[in-house]
Design a protein around this motif. Structure first.
Motif, short mmCIF file in Angstrom:
data_model
loop_
_atom_site.label_atom_id
_atom_site.label_comp_id
_atom_site.label_asym_id
_atom_site.label_seq_id
_atom_site.Cartn_x
_atom_site.Cartn_y
_atom_site.Cartn_z
N ARG A 50 7.79 -9.63 3.83
CA ARG A 50 7.77 -11.09 3.72
C ARG A 50 7.82 -11.77 5.08
NH1 ARG A 50 8.58 -13.61 -1.38
NH2 ARG A 50 8.94 -15.50 -0.21
N GLY A 51 8.12 -11.00 6.11
CA GLY A 51 8.22 -11.58 7.45
C GLY A 51 8.96 -10.59 8.30
N TYR A 52 8.56 -10.50 9.58
CA TYR A 52 9.20 -9.47 10.39
C TYR A 52 9.27 -9.89 11.84
CZ TYR A 52 4.29 -8.38 9.30
OH TYR A 52 2.97 -8.47 9.00
N TYR B 6 3.14 2.48 3.48
CA TYR B 6 3.06 1.91 2.13
C TYR B 6 1.60 1.71 1.73
CZ TYR B 6 8.03 0.83 1.72
OH TYR B 6 9.38 0.93 1.60
N MET B 7 0.78 1.28 2.70
CA MET B 7 -0.61 0.99 2.34
C MET B 7 -1.29 2.24 1.79
SD MET B 7 -3.75 -0.47 4.59
CE MET B 7 -5.35 -0.75 3.85
N LEU B 8 -1.05 3.38 2.46
CA LEU B 8 -1.70 4.61 2.00
C LEU B 8 -1.17 4.98 0.61
CD1 LEU B 8 -3.74 6.72 2.89
CD2 LEU B 8 -1.85 8.13 3.70
N LYS B 9 0.14 4.85 0.44
CA LYS B 9 0.72 5.17 -0.87
C LYS B 9 0.08 4.28 -1.94
CE LYS B 9 5.03 4.84 -3.43
NZ LYS B 9 5.68 3.60 -3.82
N GLU B 10 -0.08 3.01 -1.61
CA GLU B 10 -0.61 2.08 -2.61
C GLU B 10 -2.09 2.33 -2.90
OE1 GLU B 10 1.01 -1.41 -0.73
OE2 GLU B 10 3.01 -0.87 -1.44
N ILE B 11 -2.82 2.79 -1.87
CA ILE B 11 -4.23 3.16 -2.12
C ILE B 11 -4.25 4.35 -3.10
CG2 ILE B 11 -6.27 4.21 -1.05
CD1 ILE B 11 -5.66 2.57 1.48
N TYR B 12 -3.35 5.31 -2.87
CA TYR B 12 -3.32 6.50 -3.73
C TYR B 12 -2.75 6.21 -5.12
CZ TYR B 12 -5.17 9.88 -0.50
OH TYR B 12 -6.04 10.58 0.32
N ILE C 183 4.03 -3.30 -1.37
CA ILE C 183 4.87 -3.61 -0.21
C ILE C 183 4.03 -3.79 1.05
CG2 ILE C 183 6.90 -2.86 1.13
CD1 ILE C 183 7.70 -2.99 -1.74
N GLY C 184 3.00 -2.96 1.22
CA GLY C 184 2.11 -3.11 2.38
C GLY C 184 1.55 -4.54 2.37
N VAL C 185 1.46 -5.12 3.56
CA VAL C 185 0.99 -6.51 3.61
C VAL C 185 -0.46 -6.61 3.11
CG1 VAL C 185 0.34 -8.33 5.24
CG2 VAL C 185 2.66 -7.41 5.25
N LYS D 261 2.69 -3.78 8.56
CA LYS D 261 3.16 -5.11 8.98
C LYS D 261 2.27 -5.62 10.09
CE LYS D 261 7.80 -3.60 8.03
NZ LYS D 261 8.00 -2.24 8.56
N PRO D 262 1.04 -5.99 9.76
CA PRO D 262 0.13 -6.45 10.81
C PRO D 262 0.68 -7.69 11.52
CG PRO D 262 -0.96 -6.35 8.66
CD PRO D 262 0.47 -6.08 8.42
N ARG D 263 0.30 -7.82 12.78
CA ARG D 263 0.88 -8.92 13.56
C ARG D 263 0.55 -10.28 12.93
NH1 ARG D 263 -3.20 -7.54 18.34
NH2 ARG D 263 -5.01 -8.63 17.54
N ASN D 264 1.49 -11.18 13.04
CA ASN D 264 1.37 -12.59 12.61
C ASN D 264 1.23 -12.79 11.11
OD1 ASN D 264 1.30 -13.15 15.33
ND2 ASN D 264 -0.92 -13.30 15.41
#
Ligand code: F6R
Length: 594
Positions: A27-29, A247-253, A383-385, A583-586
């Motif tokens: 949600r913000g980092y 998380y992104m990879l997990k969510e793709i799978y 969870i992945g942005v 958590k990509p920048r911005n």
């Protein structure tokens, strides 16, 4: 867009808050902090940076505390602007998510009364207001404070030497987790899943008080209310990386399961909404970002299967469009259900007299309160942005809606629908086949890693998939990329094509295939490396530098498969470039500012 968590109980508040915050970091980092109640004051630790930058910290023992992870709105990311905030006396601490529109006036009044501020944020006024109005009862004080506010807030407050957390909500999510001899509060479910699956969602205007043994809630009129206890079917494993690097990879799978779960119980009869009771002669689809790309694909699906004309709008544009074009039925698509622009668009659509339906992944999210009907995607927590499995499941729901509409208006026969349902049923298996090609896709990405500009091209239903592929690459690999309808390149962008501009082209064997082949030939003639994704074809293979073949499905269903390949491309390219994938920048996952 910030994440909030609060805990009162005996499980060691420091650990609970840090774990909860890690689960909310999407949600913000840009900064994070915790406040823990002590007998003689409130311990505070906060810092610019991610949660891991807070560690190692030694949080003193305690039973009650609040934590926050921030996405800056008012005031740059800094130690001073990080939450929680203590006031002048140090007796109270607060965390806040939302935007207080009238904070400048209130701040000036408070300064005149002698309050000293330590940050540039709008949120800090809340703790000074509490100090100003406090006459012995924090709960009553909160009631007085929120009367002064204009804007959105989810606020949690704690007091020295007290195990109470007092919270209030207006237009920012807040959910209470019901534990055993402990209670929690958070902006999102993942933060509390380790402790409980039983929750109460607060309504706008609600104030609540939590102690380890009791939860009490009052509505905006100050009347005590019971909010329904809801059982959440997400598990805490759903919110963990479970051995995946990201998380992104997990969510793709997870997509085969997400598709399966979103179809479950909906393939024999899709009765989530009775479309017969609505005027669906024309449909408008509204959303932002990746969800907007789902809307664009949805337009092709609905027009093809139900022959109903569709209009698509970006939520941030729709709100300011002329209300003269009245479309009776409006579909709002939002993974989080918290996107401010999409929620505002839902209100606007209602104002214009439209019937509204939301497609969302988050139970009881804010958008569900704004619309006439809701259909949930069953993707589990994302969870992945970068949105991945939720895009896929949004498309699944759009196929189901389109078939239902097609049946209703007799564009489709039962046997056609049966065939389409069988195609949907087979999709998880096809996605698995593509996931098994991940290593090959990773190697192909060598061509993308050093590129400064990349084009994604497609036609017809795969044109929005090209847009989505380009968005994903920009977002997580920080490479400038643009999605184009293949026929448009020669109207300008051709000027940018060189041997250093890779083009990812999507070609499936629909009525545009031959034209696409022609377009690819023109691109190849300019020397651009071509990576093709789509149906197997000799001619296409000859024109392409690399070719990723998808399992054979009717073109209407190809977007889901092509998109899985593009997700993996973005992931592997970002990984090779060493980017912060989850958590990509911005960026932040839910965009609750307009
Ligand atoms: C991109 C992405 C965003 C969201 C957009 C809308 O990967 O995740 O573009 O799609 O912010 O969010 P929701 O769907 O929650 O309304």
């Amino acid at each position: 867009m910030c994440g909030i968590v609060g805990y009162t109980g005996k499980s060691g508040v420091g650990k609970v808050l840090l774990k909860g915050l890690k689960r909310l970091e999407y949600r913000g980092y840009d900064s994070a902090g915790v406040a823990v109640v002590q007998n003689d004051g409130i311990y505070l630790q906060k810092k610019k940076g991610m949660i891991k930058d807070l560690e190692p910290i030694t949080i003193p023992s305690g039973n009650t505390g609040i934590g926050h992870t921030r996405w800056a709105t008012h005031g740059k990311p800094s130690d001073e602007n990080a939450h929680p905030f203590k006031g002048c006396s140090g007796e109270f601490a607060i965390v806040h998510n939302g935007i207080i529109d009238n904070f400048i006036t209130i701040k000036e009044e408070l300064i005149e009364k002698g309050h000293e501020f330590s940050s540039e944020t709008d949120s800090e006024i809340l703790v000074h207001l509490i100090e100003e109005y406090h006459e012995g009862n924090l709960l009553q004080t909160m009631g007085e404070v929120i009367k002064k506010l204009r804007g959105s807030y989810a606020v949690c407050a704690v007091q020295r030497d007290s195990d109470r957390i007092v919270v209030a909500r207006n237009q920012s999510p807040l959910v209470i987790g019901i534990g055993v001899e402990e209670n929690l509060v958070a902006s999102d479910i993942p933060a509390i899943l380790d402790h409980t699956n039983e929750v109460k969602y607060l309504e706008d205007g609600d104030i609540a008080e939590l102690t380890p043994s009791r939860i009490r809630i009052w509505d905006r009129k100050g009347v005590p209310v019971e909010r329904e206890t809801v059982e959440i079917d997400w598990t805490h494993e759903d919110a963990e990386k479970s051995g995946y690097e990201h998380y992104m990879l997990k969510e793709i799978y997870e997509q085969p399961k997400a598709i399966h779960d979103s179809l479950l119980g909906r393939l024999v009869e899709f009765d989530d909404v009775d479309f017969n009771s609505y005027d669906t002669r024309h449909i408008r689809l509204i959303s932002c970002g990746t969800s907007y790309h789902a809307a664009l694909v949805g337009k092709y699906i609905i027009e093809e299967l139900a022959a109903i004309p569709c209009t698509t709008d970006l939520a941030s544009e729709y709100r300011y469009s002329s209300p003269s074009d009245l479309t009776p039925f409006t579909i709002l698509i939002s993974q989080s259900g918290e996107t401010a622009d999409t929620i505002a668009a839902a209100r606007e659509a209602k104002q214009r007299g439209c019937k509204t339906l939301a497609i969302t992944n988050v139970m009881n999210s804010s958008i569900t309160r704004e619309v006439d009907e809701v259909i949930y995607t069953q993707a589990g927590p994302e969870i992945g942005v970068a949105a991945t499995k939720t895009f896929t499941t949004q498309l699944i729901v759009l196929y189901l809606i389109a078939m239902e509409l097609g049946l209703n208006n007799k564009r489709l026969l039962r046997e056609n629908v049966q065939e389409y349902r069988d195609e949907l049923r087979r999709l998880p298996r096809h996605v698995k086949v593509l996931l098994d090609q991940s290593d090959y896709i990773r190697d192909v990405c060598d061509k993308l890693v050093t590129a400064e500009d990349i084009f994604f091209v497609g036609r017809n239903i795969n044109y929005p998939v090209a847009l989505e592929g380009a968005l994903k690459l920009k977002e997580i690999a920080y490479i400038h990329s643009a999605g184009y309808p293949a026929g448009e390149l020669k109207h300008g962008p051709f000027a940018l094509l060189t041997e250093r501009t890779p083009v990812v082209s999507i070609l499936v064997k629909d009525h545009t295939f031959e034209k696409m082949l022609g377009n690819i030939g023109e691109i190849a003639a300019r020397g651009s490396p071509i990576i093709s994704v789509g149906d197997e074809d000799r001619e296409l293979e000859k024109l392409s530098d690399d070719m990723i073949v998808i399992p054979s499905v009717p073109p209407l269903f190809s977007p889901i498969l092509v998109n899985v390949v593009l997700q993996l491309m973005a992931y592997h390219t970002a990984r090779k470039r060493g980017c912060s994938i989850d958590k990509p920048r911005n960026l932040a996952k839910s965009v609750t500012v307009e």
